[in-house]
Design an enzyme around this catalytic site. Structure first.
Site: not given
Ligand SMILES: NC(=O)c1ccc[n+]([C@@H]2O[C@H](COP(=O)([O-])OP(=O)(O)OC[C@H]3O[C@@H](n4cnc5c(N)ncnc54)[C@H](OP(=O)(O)O)[C@@H]3O)[C@@H](O)[C@H]2O)c1
Length: 255
Positions: A162, A160
């Protein structure tokens, strides 16, 4: 609050979590939004309703970031909604947010895990952005979402981290190559935030939550409201000269 008027944003993965918060915060600041979802159609429609209740325009489109073959069709749909809802051909802000987490030790990470992460977190972002360039206005902006885990390390995030490291390098290349179109491209790197991400571990695992809080200068774990506002602020006219940068939004995690 700085208003951002007459702009349209496309936020990938805005049915839940950070993308949803970003879509709603942008709408509060006067931006119309193209919401995308993968499987959570009802949640995406609820986000659209909330945005419309604020007096902004919004629509939800299905997108699978891991399926590059579908991107041409997705661009056609974006074109169609831009025409139908906004009577325009282009939007202004692309926020590449959609993503999944897989946490496994390096020794246990399979090729399948690696490919899944690669397709959604890096390859999908690369080619979706490439395909959407024709529908992004000159002078528009792109924000790519990385993670604190691309700067510091925690066991279990080698693949992740990377991929997200790749996103940060890609951001600088995009900034360089899209500069001639006056498109600024930056990375926002959130720290650990309480969402459904990775099975909701940061939110639901008290031991993990306490550990992260103890390693964060501001003394708590992040919440979605810590991120949407930062992205919206970056997209305001006040920050138009920030380009090719990585901005960590983590409350000071592992300083
Ligand atoms: N939460 C953290 O601690 C954190 C920290 C740093 C970075 N991030 C990054 O922030 C971003 C959002 O994370 P989050 O915490 O909001 O996660 P989340 O609550 O799990 O939400 C993920 C979102 O991405 C969508 N998604 C998942 N797989 C997909 C696919 N194959 N194609 C298109 N959309 C897809 C989901 O859509 P559906 O629900 O419709 O399936 C959902 O809207 C990610 O890139 C993550 O790596 C998160």
């Amino acid at each position: 609050m700085t208003q951002i008027t007459q702009k349209i944003a496309l936020v990938t993965g805005s049915s839940r979590g950070l993308g949803k918060n970003t879509a709603l915060t942008l709408a509060q600041k006067g931006v119309d939004v193209i919401v995308t979802y993968h499987s959570s159609e009802a949640e995406a429609n609820a986000v659209v309703s909330e945005i419309k209740a604020m007096g902004r325009k919004a629509v939800a489109l299905q997108l699978d970031s891991s399926d590059i073959q579908t991107f041409d069709g997705f661009v056609v749909q974006v074109n169609r909604v831009l025409q139908d809802i906004w009577q325009t051909e282009q939007f202004n802000f692309l926020i590449n947010n959609a993503g999944i987490g897989i946490s496994k030790p390096f020794t246990e990470t399979t090729e399948e895990d690696f490919d899944r992460l690669m397709n959604i977190q890096l390859k999908g972002v690369f080619f979706l952005t490439q395909k959407l360039l024709s529908v992004i206005q000159d002078g528009g902006r792109i924000v790519n979402i990385s993670t604190g885990l691309a700067r510091f390390t925690l066991p279990g995030f080698s693949a992740y981290g990377a991929m997200k490291g790749g996103i940060e390098v890609l951001t600088r290349y995009l900034a360089k190559e899209l500069g001639e179109r006056q498109i600024a491209v930056n990375t926002i790197a959130p720290g650990a935030i309480e969402t459904d991400f990775g099975g909701g571990a940061v939110r639901d695992n008290q031991q993990m939550n306490d550990f992260i809080a103890s390693q964060t200068a501001l003394g708590r774990v992040g919440v979605p409201d810590d991120i949407g506002g930062a992205i919206a602020a970056l997209l305001s006219e006040d920050n138009r000269w920030i380009n090719g940068q990585r901005i960590e939004v983590s409350g000071g995690m592992f300083l």
